[in-house]
Design a protein around this motif. Structure first.
Motif, PDB file in Angstrom:
ATOM      1  N   ASP A  41      42.744  77.298  18.578  1.00 16.33           N
ATOM      2  CA  ASP A  41      43.295  76.025  19.054  1.00 16.33           C
ATOM      3  C   ASP A  41      42.522  75.482  20.254  1.00 16.33           C
ATOM      4  O   ASP A  41      42.670  74.331  20.643  1.00 16.33           O
ATOM      5  N   ASN A  42      41.682  76.312  20.847  1.00 18.20           N
ATOM      6  CA  ASN A  42      40.732  75.848  21.855  1.00 18.20           C
ATOM      7  C   ASN A  42      39.595  76.848  21.939  1.00 18.20           C
ATOM      8  O   ASN A  42      39.790  78.040  21.655  1.00 18.20           O
ATOM      9  N   ARG A  54      35.829  74.201  28.110  1.00 24.17           N
ATOM     10  CA  ARG A  54      36.821  74.564  27.098  1.00 24.17           C
ATOM     11  C   ARG A  54      37.396  73.286  26.488  1.00 24.17           C
ATOM     12  O   ARG A  54      37.813  72.384  27.206  1.00 24.17           O
ATOM     13  N   ASP A  56      39.940  71.577  23.299  1.00 22.33           N
ATOM     14  CA  ASP A  56      40.977  71.763  22.282  1.00 22.33           C
ATOM     15  C   ASP A  56      40.421  71.418  20.902  1.00 22.33           C
ATOM     16  O   ASP A  56      39.684  70.434  20.738  1.00 22.33           O
TER      17      ASP A  56
END
Length: 374
Positions: A41-42, A54, A56
């Motif tokens: 999810d990230n 980072r 998403d």
């Protein structure tokens, strides 16, 4: 993510990330899932600067050796046509090699002189290197010895591209996947102009009398490659050369402007905001000054068909008139800078090309450069 000003008077601006970073994140997420079975999810990606970002991600599908992830492009406080777009990356494991291509909504190059050759997807070299580096790092980490095909798509890319300069550049069918640093720095006019003034104030407080002014990364890299020039002397002005000269005049700071010909050729035509959305007469200015330097009408016509100044320079060099052309252009740049500052400060400029290196300088550039070196 914030881009901080130098003191409390400058509002903090939120940085974003490029379409190239979006595509890299999607490829990384897909590779990790295929190698570990874990949906992402990230993910963290490595930027060209060496920093980590980072982002998403959202899984769209996976089956056997193929995974597809989506990333929403976030331009931070730099709202442009691609902000909020969905960038989709599909990765398929193969026996060997890493191949990167564009699908629906990613443009194709149809003219020479751009970052990619004719026929290639408009995925620039830095995003390609980011994706390749990131995948090789993951493959090594998980002891995977095969390769991968990476396809980048942008569902709304063809429509969004009409709001960009891609059609003028000969990029058809969609947007470009771009980014030189992976990060989108805010382009709020007021914030940039204010930040530039603050930086100038700091330099003045440090006792500096001359500012080495650059529009951006290319100018800064060239400036600090010159012997005796370091980053402490450099102030970025982005596209706002006119406002930066105004600030320097008010602060009584001399200016040595160092920039790529793609920006500074506009200055020769009196364009003080060099953003392409404001004015883009690069080829017209080059072509007319080539005629003034004794170039042929055929040369002027060829320049008008070019998409980049480096492409145009190739033809100018072939006709052996680069030196007189640059002499005319730098004289006009000098006149424009002097007029903007009313001659109350000393101004000079050095012009270069990312491909051909140093091109020319105004008459007093060496004098200011020597003083900077002291």
């Amino acid at each position: 993510m914030n881009c901080d000003g130098h003191d409390g008077r400058v509002k903090k601006m939120r940085c974003g990330y490029t379409t190239g970073s979006c595509a890299t994140a999607g490829a990384v997420a897909g590779a990790i899932e295929l190698l570990t079975g874990n949906v992402q999810d990230n993910v963290a990606i490595t930027l060209p600067t060496g920093d980590t970002l980072r982002i998403d991600v959202k899984k769209l599908s996976s089956y056997r050796d193929k995974a597809t992830y989506s990333v929403i492009k976030d331009g931070g406080d730099d709202i442009d046509a691609t902000d909020g777009m969905e960038i989709i990356t599909e990765i398929t494991f193969t026996p060997s090699g890493i191949n990167i291509d564009g699908g629906i909504g990613v443009g194709r190059v149809t003219k020479e002189g751009l970052d990619q050759p004719v026929g290639n997807a408009a995925i620039n070299s830095v995003p390609r290197k980011m994706i390749e580096y990131s995948l090789k790092t993951i493959f090594e980490k998980f002891d995977y010895h095969g390769g991968a095909d990476v396809i980048i798509t942008a569902p709304t890319g063809e429509a969004v591209a009409e709001q960009t300069f891609n059609p003028n550049l000969g990029i058809v069918g969609g947007i470009s996947i771009l980014g030189t640093t992976g990060i989108v720095n805010p382009m709020s006019n007021e914030a940039i102009i204010s930040t530039t003034r603050v930086e100038m104030n700091v330099k003045k407080a440090e006792g500096k009398k001359i500012i080495v002014m650059v529009p951006g990364n290319y100018g800064e890299n060239f400036a600090i490659s010159l012997p005796g020039v370091d980053g402490d002397n450099v102030v970025r002005c982005s596209n706002f050369i006119g406002e930066a000269l105004d600030n320097a005049t008010e602060l009584d700071l001399d200016v040595l402007l160092i920039g790529n010909i793609g920006k500074l050729v506009k200055l020769a035509g009196g364009i003080m905001n060099t953003h392409s959305h404001v004015a883009d007469c690069r080829m017209e200015i080059l072509a007319s000054n080539c005629i003034m330097a004794g170039g042929s009408l055929e040369l002027a016509k060829r320049i008008m068909e070019c998409t980049t100044t480096d492409d145009a320079l190739k033809y100018i060099k072939e006709e052996n008139i680069l030196e007189p052309v640059m002499r005319i252009l730098t004289e006009k740049i000098s006149q424009r800078m002097s007029k903007r500052t009313n001659g109350t400060i000393r101004t000079a400029a050095i012009v270069f090309s990312s491909k051909y290196g140093f091109l020319g300088e105004t008459d007093n550039a060496n004098i200011l450069l020597e003083e900077v070196r002291r």
